[in-house]
Design a protein around this motif. Sequence first.
Motif, PDB file in Angstrom:
ATOM      1  N   GLY A 159       0.798  -1.219   0.000  1.00 11.18           N
ATOM      2  CA  GLY A 159       0.000   0.000   0.000  1.00 11.18           C
ATOM      3  C   GLY A 159       0.831   1.270   0.000  1.00 11.18           C
ATOM      4  N   LYS A 160       1.930   1.288   0.724  1.00 16.40           N
ATOM      5  CA  LYS A 160       2.772   2.482   0.772  1.00 16.40           C
ATOM      6  C   LYS A 160       3.368   2.763  -0.601  1.00 16.40           C
ATOM      7  CE  LYS A 160       6.207   4.749   3.676  1.00 16.40           C
ATOM      8  NZ  LYS A 160       7.097   4.631   4.864  1.00 16.40           N
ATOM      9  N   LYS A 194       2.001   1.866  -3.471  1.00 14.84           N
ATOM     10  CA  LYS A 194       0.916   2.313  -4.344  1.00 14.84           C
ATOM     11  C   LYS A 194       0.589   3.778  -4.124  1.00 14.84           C
ATOM     12  CE  LYS A 194      -1.411  -2.144  -5.020  1.00 14.84           C
ATOM     13  NZ  LYS A 194      -2.644  -2.926  -4.774  1.00 14.84           N
ATOM     14  N   ARG A 195       0.550   4.200  -2.863  1.00 13.25           N
ATOM     15  CA  ARG A 195       0.244   5.603  -2.566  1.00 13.25           C
ATOM     16  C   ARG A 195       1.311   6.527  -3.137  1.00 13.25           C
ATOM     17  NH1 ARG A 195      -1.487   3.074   2.190  1.00 13.25           N
ATOM     18  NH2 ARG A 195       0.504   3.452   3.225  1.00 13.25           N
ATOM     19  N   HIS A 196       2.561   6.094  -3.042  1.00 14.05           N
ATOM     20  CA  HIS A 196       3.657   6.894  -3.590  1.00 14.05           C
ATOM     21  C   HIS A 196       3.526   7.023  -5.105  1.00 14.05           C
ATOM     22  CE1 HIS A 196       7.792   8.380  -4.099  1.00 14.05           C
ATOM     23  NE2 HIS A 196       7.896   7.512  -5.099  1.00 14.05           N
ATOM     24  N   HIS A 204       0.806   6.691  -6.933  1.00 11.57           N
ATOM     25  CA  HIS A 204      -0.369   7.501  -7.260  1.00 11.57           C
ATOM     26  C   HIS A 204      -0.049   8.985  -7.138  1.00 11.57           C
ATOM     27  CE1 HIS A 204      -3.327   3.978  -6.318  1.00 11.57           C
ATOM     28  NE2 HIS A 204      -2.785   3.884  -7.514  1.00 11.57           N
ATOM     29  N   ALA A 205       0.665   9.362  -6.077  1.00 13.65           N
ATOM     30  CA  ALA A 205       1.055  10.759  -5.895  1.00 13.65           C
ATOM     31  C   ALA A 205       1.992  11.200  -7.016  1.00 13.65           C
ATOM     32  CB  ALA A 205       1.727  10.942  -4.534  1.00 13.65           C
ATOM     33  N   TYR A 213      10.130   0.634   0.306  1.00 14.05           N
ATOM     34  CA  TYR A 213       9.345   1.783   0.756  1.00 14.05           C
ATOM     35  C   TYR A 213       9.172   1.791   2.271  1.00 14.05           C
ATOM     36  CZ  TYR A 213       8.256   2.757  -4.112  1.00 14.05           C
ATOM     37  OH  TYR A 213       8.355   3.067  -5.445  1.00 14.05           O
TER      38      TYR A 213
END
Length: 257
Positions: free
Chosen positions: A63-64, A66-68, A70-71, A159
């Motif tokens: 998840g970390k 993926k969030r990176h 996406h940003a 990450y």
Amino acid sequence: QELSQYPEEVEYLWVPCSFIAPDGPASVQLVTTGAREVGVVTMVPVRINANLKTETVEELVEGKKKRHLHAFQFQLLEVERSLEELAAEGSAAERLGRDMLKTIREERFVSAGGALSSLPAGLSDGTTIFFTVAALISKLVGDARGVRELHAARPAGDYLKEAGYRQLVEEMLEAGEAPLSAMRLWLENEATTIEYLMRTSCFDLHHEYLAFLYRDLRRLSGEQRASRALQLCQLVGLADDEGVAVADAQGWTPLAR
């Protein structure tokens, strides 16, 4: 099972707030394990009513990352929009008209270190390359997108490492600033050609722009010098867009540190 005080038994754990409710009448069954009888057990069918999608440890780790990513993707969209605005405000079409190398023979471009495969389709007629502002924007965004692709190829575990993740974030932030610096270098420095930008990494161009500003700073004075100095401080992260020194949560500025 190995963590249970009854290691001979198999235990299933339900996540908190699952709201387990009976789902049908209970029954009594004789439970066996292989040839061994375990005993008479009351079986109660249940249904999970809430918390149906709790992430696993592996999903949390992923998840970390993926969030990176996406940003990073959102930032790429912002970079493209900012480049288009910068080109319009800086009269990029007129600047292209003054560029001595807005057209160049393919063999000359290759001999200077350029790669024809890196150019957007439609720029060449087979012998001559005709550079455009749109192609330049596409190339600069592509440089930044290349960094995101490298980040996407990194394992999710990277990450979770503090130093490694900090480096990834810094690279993402640089990928947001470097394309804009490259465009400004071309717009402000007549000696820089679009041909050079099309075959040079925007990250190298970012540092060239900083050097250009520093050289320019040394010949200026008064308000012009102060304005150029502020621009340099903003580009290296010493001041925000309003000229205020950037401080962390403890009140320390980069210069103080």
